[in-house]
Design an enzyme around this catalytic site. Structure first.
Site, PDB file in Angstrom:
ATOM      1  N   CYS A   1      29.892  35.288  38.831  1.00  0.00           N
ATOM      2  CA  CYS A   1      29.858  36.465  37.965  1.00  0.00           C
ATOM      3  C   CYS A   1      31.263  36.727  37.415  1.00  0.00           C
ATOM      4  O   CYS A   1      32.228  36.041  37.763  1.00  0.00           O
ATOM      5  CB  CYS A   1      29.360  37.681  38.753  1.00  0.00           C
TER       6      CYS A   1
ATOM      7  N   CYS B   1      33.928  37.468  40.220  1.00  0.00           N
ATOM      8  CA  CYS B   1      34.331  36.273  40.961  1.00  0.00           C
ATOM      9  C   CYS B   1      35.103  35.299  40.090  1.00  0.00           C
ATOM     10  O   CYS B   1      36.083  34.699  40.533  1.00  0.00           O
ATOM     11  CB  CYS B   1      33.109  35.605  41.568  1.00  0.00           C
TER      12      CYS B   1
ATOM     13  N   GLU C   1      32.003  33.826  46.732  1.00  0.00           N
ATOM     14  CA  GLU C   1      33.319  33.397  46.251  1.00  0.00           C
ATOM     15  C   GLU C   1      34.430  34.310  46.762  1.00  0.00           C
ATOM     16  O   GLU C   1      35.514  33.842  47.102  1.00  0.00           O
ATOM     17  CB  GLU C   1      33.360  33.387  44.711  1.00  0.00           C
TER      18      GLU C   1
END
Length: 168
Positions: free
Chosen positions: A90, A93, A61
């Site tokens: 996560c 990101c 990302e």
């Protein structure tokens, strides 16, 4: 928390991002990929490049976001963007996606499908933090092609139950 059912387009774009992840894995890279799309076109594709660069922030990302040219998009256009990811983003990101104005996140494997190496903060999954983003929550479309996303994690040895190789 807004959650949507996947559309035919979501399945098609997830198939594309899974294909990118498989190709990267076959070439010796990490099998995690992300794709950014507007309602009408694919804008960018990013791959996890941590192995190649040694930069532990190079999640798919983040690589994807670094490819974007934000000067070409106004705020209205940014609110129409969707990101497609092979693994639930996560916390790092997710925050970055929120900060730039992405409003919709479609992902295959869930955080719980991965081992602890893939999670930044235990228990802080995207669904749990989604309502707390100051720029508004994402519309989430979780588990699109989840079986295929989990298969990528297993092939990388990063699936839940696999030992984590954390650096201290």
């Amino acid at each position: 928390m807004p959650v949507e059912e996947p559309t035919e387009r979501d399945y098609a774009l997830m198939d594309r991002v899974l294909q990118e992840a498989r190709a990267a894995l076959a070439a010796g890279g990490a099998g995690v990929a992300a794709l950014l799309a507007s309602p009408n076109k694919i804008i960018a594709v990013g791959l996890n490049t941590i192995q190649d660069t040694g930069d532990r922030t190079n999640h798919a990302e983040m690589v994807l976001l670094r490819q974007m040219d934000y000067r070409l998009m106004n705020d209205v256009e940014r609110r129409t963007l969707s990101v497609y990811v092979t693994l639930e983003p996560c916390l790092m990101c997710s925050a970055a996606l929120s900060f730039v104005g992405v409003k919709r996140v479609v992902y295959a494997a869930l955080a719980e499908d991965a081992n602890s190496e893939q999670i930044i903060v235990r228990g802080l999954t995207l669904p749990k933090v989604n309502d707390h983003f100051l720029r508004g929550p994402f519309v989430l479309v979780p588990g699109v092609r989840r079986t295929e996303g989990r298969a990528l994690l297993e092939e990388m040895g990063k699936a839940a139950g696999a030992p984590a190789d954390l650096e201290t």
